[in-house]
Enzyme design. Structure first.
Site, PDB file in Angstrom:
ATOM      1  N   GLY A  72       0.809  -1.208   0.000  1.00 18.31           N
ATOM      2  CA  GLY A  72       0.000   0.000   0.000  1.00 18.31           C
ATOM      3  C   GLY A  72       0.846   1.265   0.000  1.00 18.31           C
ATOM      4  N   SER A  73       1.931   1.254   0.768  1.00 19.46           N
ATOM      5  CA  SER A  73       2.772   2.453   0.847  1.00 19.46           C
ATOM      6  C   SER A  73       3.352   2.785  -0.522  1.00 19.46           C
ATOM      7  CB  SER A  73       3.913   2.254   1.847  1.00 19.46           C
ATOM      8  OG  SER A  73       3.396   1.988   3.125  1.00 19.46           O
ATOM      9  N   ASN A 153      -7.738   4.443   8.840  1.00 22.19           N
ATOM     10  CA  ASN A 153      -7.192   3.264   9.511  1.00 22.19           C
ATOM     11  C   ASN A 153      -7.257   3.351  11.026  1.00 22.19           C
ATOM     12  OD1 ASN A 153      -5.235   5.272   8.431  1.00 22.19           O
ATOM     13  ND2 ASN A 153      -3.831   4.243   9.825  1.00 22.19           N
ATOM     14  N   GLN A 181      -7.715   0.285   3.699  1.00 20.56           N
ATOM     15  CA  GLN A 181      -8.598  -0.256   4.747  1.00 20.56           C
ATOM     16  C   GLN A 181      -9.975  -0.646   4.205  1.00 20.56           C
ATOM     17  OE1 GLN A 181      -8.004  -0.993   7.956  1.00 20.56           O
ATOM     18  NE2 GLN A 181      -5.878  -0.284   7.899  1.00 20.56           N
ATOM     19  N   SER A 201      -3.683  -3.034  -0.486  1.00 19.52           N
ATOM     20  CA  SER A 201      -2.601  -3.861   0.034  1.00 19.52           C
ATOM     21  C   SER A 201      -3.124  -5.227   0.450  1.00 19.52           C
ATOM     22  CB  SER A 201      -1.987  -3.155   1.244  1.00 19.52           C
ATOM     23  OG  SER A 201      -0.982  -3.941   1.797  1.00 19.52           O
ATOM     24  N   HIS A 203      -2.117  -7.539   2.676  1.00 17.43           N
ATOM     25  CA  HIS A 203      -2.116  -8.068   4.055  1.00 17.43           C
ATOM     26  C   HIS A 203      -3.195  -7.484   4.955  1.00 17.43           C
ATOM     27  CE1 HIS A 203       0.003  -4.817   6.444  1.00 17.43           C
ATOM     28  NE2 HIS A 203       0.310  -4.422   5.224  1.00 17.43           N
ATOM     29  N   THR A 239      10.723  -8.334 -11.697  1.00 17.83           N
ATOM     30  CA  THR A 239      10.059  -9.635 -11.816  1.00 17.83           C
ATOM     31  C   THR A 239       8.884  -9.700 -10.854  1.00 17.83           C
ATOM     32  OG1 THR A 239      12.139 -10.642 -12.454  1.00 17.83           O
ATOM     33  CG2 THR A 239      10.421 -12.136 -11.646  1.00 17.83           C
ATOM     34  N   CYS A 327       4.191   6.221  22.119  1.00 15.80           N
ATOM     35  CA  CYS A 327       5.369   5.410  21.811  1.00 15.80           C
ATOM     36  C   CYS A 327       5.287   4.598  20.512  1.00 15.80           C
ATOM     37  CB  CYS A 327       5.649   4.467  22.961  1.00 15.80           C
ATOM     38  SG  CYS A 327       5.538   5.285  24.547  1.00 15.80           S
TER      39      CYS A 327
END
Ligand SMILES: *Cc1c(COP(=O)(O)O)cnc(C)c1O
Length: 395
Positions: A72-73, A153, A181, A201, A203, A239, A327
């Site tokens: 996706g990025s 997201n 998403q 994407s 995943h 490829t 964090c």
């Protein structure tokens, strides 16, 4: 500790068994390079074509409009950078929003700082919805691209994509949407919605990691992203990730066929979670649109609680979740999305995101809420701010 309850499906999902099964032969037996001429390699080429068709089907697109990427990025980077390069003689202005994924925001910052682009970052309302009148007002003769995510997201809010597509079309501006998403979670038809480019994407919908695509409508003159061989109609060399493409194709088809039943089930569990959390825990707020949100997204903020502490305590019960606080992102600032919907810093820091899958049960949801009630009470009992607040309340 009992079983794990995985509620971080917006971060990534379990690769479905049938997806893995479909991929395996392309590692072991059918490992040919799709660009080679012999019959053996033709099997790999056919597999890539099939994956492309399966994905195009979900969008109502043509298979020639699907360009595979490494995720996706990459698709987001491609859409923005290459559109800017191809259309900058027409204008240098791009309109996006303050709540995009960093793959969009950081690419915009790069274009702004290094390439002379002018970027408008639209505000959103308190539910995270783009204001269409402000979008219209932001358009100038220099505007070449509007990029607005399909679904957020963090807070799950769905955008008025059809209306945005209409505005873009009226003004002759290209429209890109980051649908990472949304793809496989809500019905998407690129023609009905007026979408010119769309990122997705594997995943995030039970497909493999490291594979994505950019849909590029025929006629959009975007530049190539990777130069080299003639793969992906010379626009993205390298490829092909054959097993990844096979897996993504199966995952996309699977997500489309199961969408109605799966999301109906997720909505029941989602709403049960939201209703129990907001009624049984005091000083809590639901983030994102109450109705127009992803079927699997719950995002709540608790006052007087630190998100990170909540995550660690949930983890001790085998519950995997995510927060919009410090964090995780390696910065002290809370999530840009939560700030954009108007949350004060201290409340944004107490946020929790639970993103469900088709496997999440009502029992899981009840277990999570039961634990969460104790955790929030426990953390508040240690908070001097909460103590002061309660003292003032009791005066
Ligand atoms: C996950 C995500 C991305 C990035 O996709 P990758 O395949 O992990 O690079 C981009 N946009 C949104 C909205 C996402 O949720």
């Amino acid at each position: 500790m009992g079983k794990m309850i995985y509620l971080d499906n917006a971060a990534t999902t379990k690769t479905a068994p049938e997806v893995v099964e479909a991929m395996l032969p392309y590692f072991t037996e059918m490992y040919g390079n799709p660009s080679s001429v012999y019959d053996f390699a033709g099997k790999s080429k056919d597999a890539v074509t099939k994956g492309r068709e399966q994905i195009a089907n979900v969008l109502g697109a043509q298979k020639e409009e699907i360009y595979f990427t490494a995720g996706g990025s990459e698709a987001d980077n491609w859409a923005l950078k290459a559109t800017f390069e191809a259309y900058k003689s027409k204008g240098n202005h791009i309109i996006t929003t303050k709540i995009e994924h960093h793959a969009i925001l950081h690419t915009c910052e790069y274009l702004e700082k290094e390439r002379g682009a002018k970027i408008t970052y639209l505000d959103v309302d308190e539910n995270g919805v783009v204001k269409l009148d402000e979008l219209e007002k932001a358009i100038t003769p220099e505007t070449i691209l509007i990029s607005v995510m399909f679904a957020n997201n963090e807070i799950g809010t769905l955008q008025p994509i059809k209306e945005i597509g209409m505005i873009a079309k009226e003004h002759g501006i290209l429209f890109h949407t980051d649908a990472v998403q949304a793809f496989g979670q809500v019905p998407i038809n690129v023609d009905e919605l007026g979408i010119d480019m769309l990122s997705s994407s594997g995943h995030k919908l039970n497909g493999p990691k490291g594979i994505g695509f950019l849909y590029i409508r025929k006629g959009v003159k975007i530049r190539s992203f990777v130069h080299g061989g003639a793969q992906e109609r010379k626009r993205r060399a390298g490829t092909e990730n054959v097993p990844g493409i096979v897996g993504f194709g199966v995952a996309a088809e699977r997500a489309m066929h199961s969408m109605a039943d799966r999301t109906a089930k997720e909505v029941l569990v989602r709403d049960h979670l939201i209703s129990r959390i907001t009624s049984e825990i005091p000083y809590v707020k639901l983030n994102g649109h109450p109705k127009k949100r992803l079927p699997n997204n719950v995002n709540v903020s608790f006052q007087f609680v630190e998100g990170e502490s909540m995550l660690l305590m949930l983890d001790s019960f085998g519950i995997c979740a995510s927060s919009g606080s410090a964090c995780t992102s390696g910065s002290l600032d809370p999530s840009h999305v939560l700030l954009a919907i108007g949350l004060p810093h201290e409340i944004a820091h107490g946020s929790l995101r639970l993103t469900l899958s088709e496997e999440t049960t009502m029992e899981d949801a009840d277990f999570v809420v039961d634990k969460l009630k104790d955790i929030v009470a426990n953390l508040r009992s240690m908070s001097p701010l909460y103590e002061d607040f309660i003292k003032k309340q009791n005066k």
